[in-house]
Design an enzyme around this catalytic site. Structure first.
Site, PDB file in Angstrom:
ATOM      1  N   GLU A 114       0.811  -1.213   0.000  1.00  9.79           N
ATOM      2  CA  GLU A 114       0.000   0.000   0.000  1.00  9.79           C
ATOM      3  C   GLU A 114       0.841   1.259   0.000  1.00  9.79           C
ATOM      4  O   GLU A 114       1.992   1.271   0.425  1.00  9.79           O
ATOM      5  CB  GLU A 114      -0.954  -0.012   1.186  1.00  9.79           C
ATOM      6  CG  GLU A 114      -0.259  -0.161   2.513  1.00  9.79           C
ATOM      7  CD  GLU A 114      -1.246  -0.524   3.611  1.00  9.79           C
ATOM      8  OE1 GLU A 114      -1.825  -1.625   3.536  1.00  9.79           O
ATOM      9  OE2 GLU A 114      -1.414   0.282   4.517  1.00  9.79           O
ATOM     10  N   CYS A 135       3.543   8.344   0.704  1.00  8.50           N
ATOM     11  CA  CYS A 135       4.269   7.456   1.594  1.00  8.50           C
ATOM     12  C   CYS A 135       4.315   6.099   0.887  1.00  8.50           C
ATOM     13  O   CYS A 135       3.267   5.514   0.617  1.00  8.50           O
ATOM     14  CB  CYS A 135       3.481   7.406   2.902  1.00  8.50           C
ATOM     15  SG  CYS A 135       4.033   6.202   4.059  1.00  8.50           S
ATOM     16  N   CYS A 142       7.285  -6.908   6.926  1.00  7.65           N
ATOM     17  CA  CYS A 142       8.497  -6.362   7.532  1.00  7.65           C
ATOM     18  C   CYS A 142       9.040  -7.370   8.531  1.00  7.65           C
ATOM     19  O   CYS A 142       8.278  -7.999   9.264  1.00  7.65           O
ATOM     20  CB  CYS A 142       8.209  -5.039   8.233  1.00  7.65           C
ATOM     21  SG  CYS A 142       9.708  -4.294   8.924  1.00  7.65           S
ATOM     22  N   CYS A 146       8.249  -4.584  15.071  1.00  5.15           N
ATOM     23  CA  CYS A 146       7.952  -3.636  16.161  1.00  5.15           C
ATOM     24  C   CYS A 146       6.575  -3.991  16.721  1.00  5.15           C
ATOM     25  O   CYS A 146       5.650  -4.290  15.961  1.00  5.15           O
ATOM     26  CB  CYS A 146       7.984  -2.204  15.647  1.00  5.15           C
ATOM     27  SG  CYS A 146       9.583  -1.790  14.938  1.00  5.15           S
ATOM     28  N   CYS A 149       3.217  -2.209  15.396  1.00  4.50           N
ATOM     29  CA  CYS A 149       3.077  -1.908  13.966  1.00  4.50           C
ATOM     30  C   CYS A 149       2.365  -3.024  13.212  1.00  4.50           C
ATOM     31  O   CYS A 149       2.685  -4.203  13.384  1.00  4.50           O
ATOM     32  CB  CYS A 149       4.463  -1.673  13.376  1.00  4.50           C
ATOM     33  SG  CYS A 149       4.455  -1.453  11.590  1.00  4.50           S
ATOM     34  N   CYS A 363       0.655   2.530   8.108  1.00  2.33           N
ATOM     35  CA  CYS A 363       0.805   1.729   6.896  1.00  2.33           C
ATOM     36  C   CYS A 363       0.816   0.265   7.281  1.00  2.33           C
ATOM     37  O   CYS A 363       1.311  -0.113   8.317  1.00  2.33           O
ATOM     38  CB  CYS A 363       2.102   2.085   6.191  1.00  2.33           C
ATOM     39  SG  CYS A 363       2.038   3.715   5.497  1.00  2.33           S
TER      40      CYS A 363
HETATM   41  N1  SAH Z   1      10.359   0.713   8.903  1.00  2.00           N
HETATM   42  C1  SAH Z   1      10.551   2.112   8.881  1.00  2.00           C
HETATM   43  C2  SAH Z   1       9.614   2.840   7.938  1.00  2.00           C
HETATM   44  C3  SAH Z   1       8.206   2.361   7.894  1.00  2.00           C
HETATM   45  S1  SAH Z   1       7.251   2.629   9.369  1.00  2.00           S
HETATM   46  C4  SAH Z   1      10.442   2.683  10.281  1.00  2.00           C
HETATM   47  O1  SAH Z   1      10.080   1.950  11.180  1.00  2.00           O
HETATM   48  O2  SAH Z   1      10.791   3.847  10.453  1.00  2.00           O
HETATM   49  C5  SAH Z   1       6.963   4.374   9.266  1.00  2.00           C
HETATM   50  C6  SAH Z   1       6.605   4.998  10.572  1.00  2.00           C
HETATM   51  O3  SAH Z   1       5.289   4.598  10.966  1.00  2.00           O
HETATM   52  C7  SAH Z   1       7.564   4.609  11.680  1.00  2.00           C
HETATM   53  O4  SAH Z   1       7.950   5.716  12.443  1.00  2.00           O
HETATM   54  C8  SAH Z   1       6.689   3.668  12.460  1.00  2.00           C
HETATM   55  O5  SAH Z   1       7.162   3.520  13.760  1.00  2.00           O
HETATM   56  C9  SAH Z   1       5.331   4.325  12.351  1.00  2.00           C
HETATM   57  N2  SAH Z   1       4.218   3.501  12.785  1.00  2.00           N
HETATM   58  C10 SAH Z   1       4.101   2.162  12.706  1.00  2.00           C
HETATM   59  N3  SAH Z   1       2.945   1.759  13.281  1.00  2.00           N
HETATM   60  C11 SAH Z   1       2.320   2.874  13.737  1.00  2.00           C
HETATM   61  C12 SAH Z   1       1.090   3.118  14.416  1.00  2.00           C
HETATM   62  N4  SAH Z   1       0.261   2.127  14.728  1.00  2.00           N
HETATM   63  N5  SAH Z   1       0.779   4.392  14.748  1.00  2.00           N
HETATM   64  C13 SAH Z   1       1.598   5.407  14.400  1.00  2.00           C
HETATM   65  N6  SAH Z   1       2.756   5.243  13.741  1.00  2.00           N
HETATM   66  C14 SAH Z   1       3.128   3.990  13.422  1.00  2.00           C
HETATM   67 FE1  SF4 Z   2       8.901  -2.650  10.285  1.00  4.27          FE
HETATM   68 FE2  SF4 Z   2       6.768  -1.428  11.264  1.00  4.27          FE
HETATM   69 FE3  SF4 Z   2       8.965  -1.614  12.739  1.00  4.27          FE
HETATM   70 FE4  SF4 Z   2       8.938   0.032  10.598  1.00  4.27          FE
HETATM   71  S1  SF4 Z   2       7.691   0.218  12.441  1.00  4.27           S
HETATM   72  S2  SF4 Z   2      10.542  -1.462  11.201  1.00  4.27           S
HETATM   73  S3  SF4 Z   2       7.600  -1.159   9.221  1.00  4.27           S
HETATM   74  S4  SF4 Z   2       7.689  -3.348  12.045  1.00  4.27           S
END
Ligand code: SAH
Ligand code: SF4
Length: 378
Positions: A114, A135, A142, A146, A149, A363
């Protein structure tokens, strides 16, 4: 003349030529200009054809090689035999024109990714207020897992190729009829874990012969791959870097970001020092505010020390609820208090307050939802 932005590893051009000789090269939209010229040389074609081809790909945006009508038919045939010209299929759009819109794409192997289009007033990353930001995703799923996420929930599937990344920008511009000004690598996946393809895509997005988006309008976000941050620091491109910190101590980061066990906070910050020493652009720390996890006054104070050390800006983002996960966003009072501590320490900080973020959520969520619906629907 080959500009910095176009420089590629000469070995990869050699490999490209070799692959070309074997009759399979990959996608035409994954080549930078100098590689395209090398291919044309192999085919004993005049080099000015490279400019004609990139015009068809990135200005007129045709979807087949056969539509490149000012190329001789014989060249079109040979190009078609040597290269693919892939496309990504739009399967779903969510959101209205003046809000954040989500685009779900199906790739050639049927996997889903997406992209999110953020309208003018919400553009946070180096954009002026009248700008549109896309974006983009860099991986299917991934591997970094995290805890908050959606993208990591179903694990890692594969890296996106450079053309699958570039095609997200082209497809969203085509669908909306709107010109995109900023590109942020904050969709699904960890861009620095797919660095080669991401850099290749960035060269194409940035180049005048490509999409022509300025390097300062391109931001990579990373969860903290310290070694790759150092590599990126040595790249000549003047793109921006955002670091997803989300915790100002190892204790907090360990709890929500498994990557911190590989590169702890000090390893990450010292990679950021290295980056700062090599780059003119200011770093940004992204910091999702999660209730009772990382939103204490103490975390705010420590975060301001780290930001001060790196002359970094801080973007505070209230957590977007992901169904099935236990986390929540802090109250508005708590969010404002956290912001005020940073500001009192002189740190340039913003807090995303806009409403209507239900669909942009994080995302990875739309894909997950679509896959679950597909499973439920048999
Ligand atoms: N993997 C990279 C880029 C993709 S995630 C990273 O982690 O930076 C992009 C951003 O979205 C990151 O800062 C991530 O922590 C944030 N993100 C992920 N899940 C989220 C959520 N549920 N609410 C708000 N931000 C979120
Ligand atoms: Fe991967 Fe989501 Fe962590 Fe970014 S925030 S590194 S997309 S698991």
């Amino acid at each position: 003349m080959v500009k910095d932005a176009e420089k590629v590893d000469p070995r990869s051009a050699g490999r490209a030529a070799e692959a070309g000789r074997r009759g399979h090269f990959g996608d035409l939209k994954a080549l930078v200009f100098s590689e395209l010229q090398a291919q044309l040389r192999e085919l004993e074609e005049p080099l000015y054809r490279a400019g004609q081809i990139t015009d068809w790909l990135y200005k007129k945006r045709v979807d087949t090689i056969d539509k490149m009508t000012d190329l001789p038919r014989s060249l079109r045939k040979r190009l078609s035999e040597t290269f693919s010209l892939g496309k990504i299929d739009l399967v779903r759009v969510l959101g209205a024109r003046d809000t954040t819109r989500k685009f779900l794409f199906r790739l050639a192997d049927r996997k889903l990714i997406e992209s999110v289009l953020i309208p003018a007033s919400l553009a946070l990353y180096g954009g002026r207020s009248d700008r549109r930001t896309i974006c983009v995703s860099t991986q299917v799923g991934c591997a970094y897992g995290c805890k908050f996420c959606a993208s990591g929930l179903e694990g890692f599937s594969r890296n996106l190729s450079a053309n699958e990344i570039v095609d997200q920008v082209i497809a969203v511009e085509r669908e909306t009829g709107e010109k995109i000004d900023n590109v942020v690598f904050m969709g699904m996946g960890e861009p620095l874990a797919n660095l080669q393809n991401v850099l290749r895509a960035i060269r194409i997005i940035n180049a005048e012969w490509g999409l022509g988006i300025g390097a300062r309008h391109i931001t990579i976000s990373t969860s903290g791959l310290a070694q790759q941050i150092r590599k990126l620091a040595e790249e000549p491109l003047q793109i921006r870097l955002a670091v997803s910190l989300h915790g100002a101590t190892d204790e907090v980061r360990n709890r929500i970001m498994p990557i911190n066990r590989r590169y702890n906070l000090e390893a990450l910050l010292s990679a950021c020092d290295y980056y700062k020493a090599h780059k003119k652009q200011r770093l940004t720390f992204e910091y999702i505010l999660i209730a009772d996890v990382n939103d204490s006054d103490e975390q705010a104070r420590l975060l301001s020390c780290h930001a001060h050390r790196l002359s970094a800006k801080v973007n505070l983002i209230p957590y977007n609820i992901v169904s099935g996960l236990p986390w929540a966003k802090p109250s508005e009072d708590r969010q404002e208090k956290f912001l005020s501590i940073l500001r009192a320490k002189g740190i340039p900080a913003t807090l995303r307050r806009e409403k209507g973020h239900e669909i942009d959520a994080a995302c990875g969520q739309l894909r997950l939802q679509t896959e679950r619906e597909a499973i439920a629907g048999g």
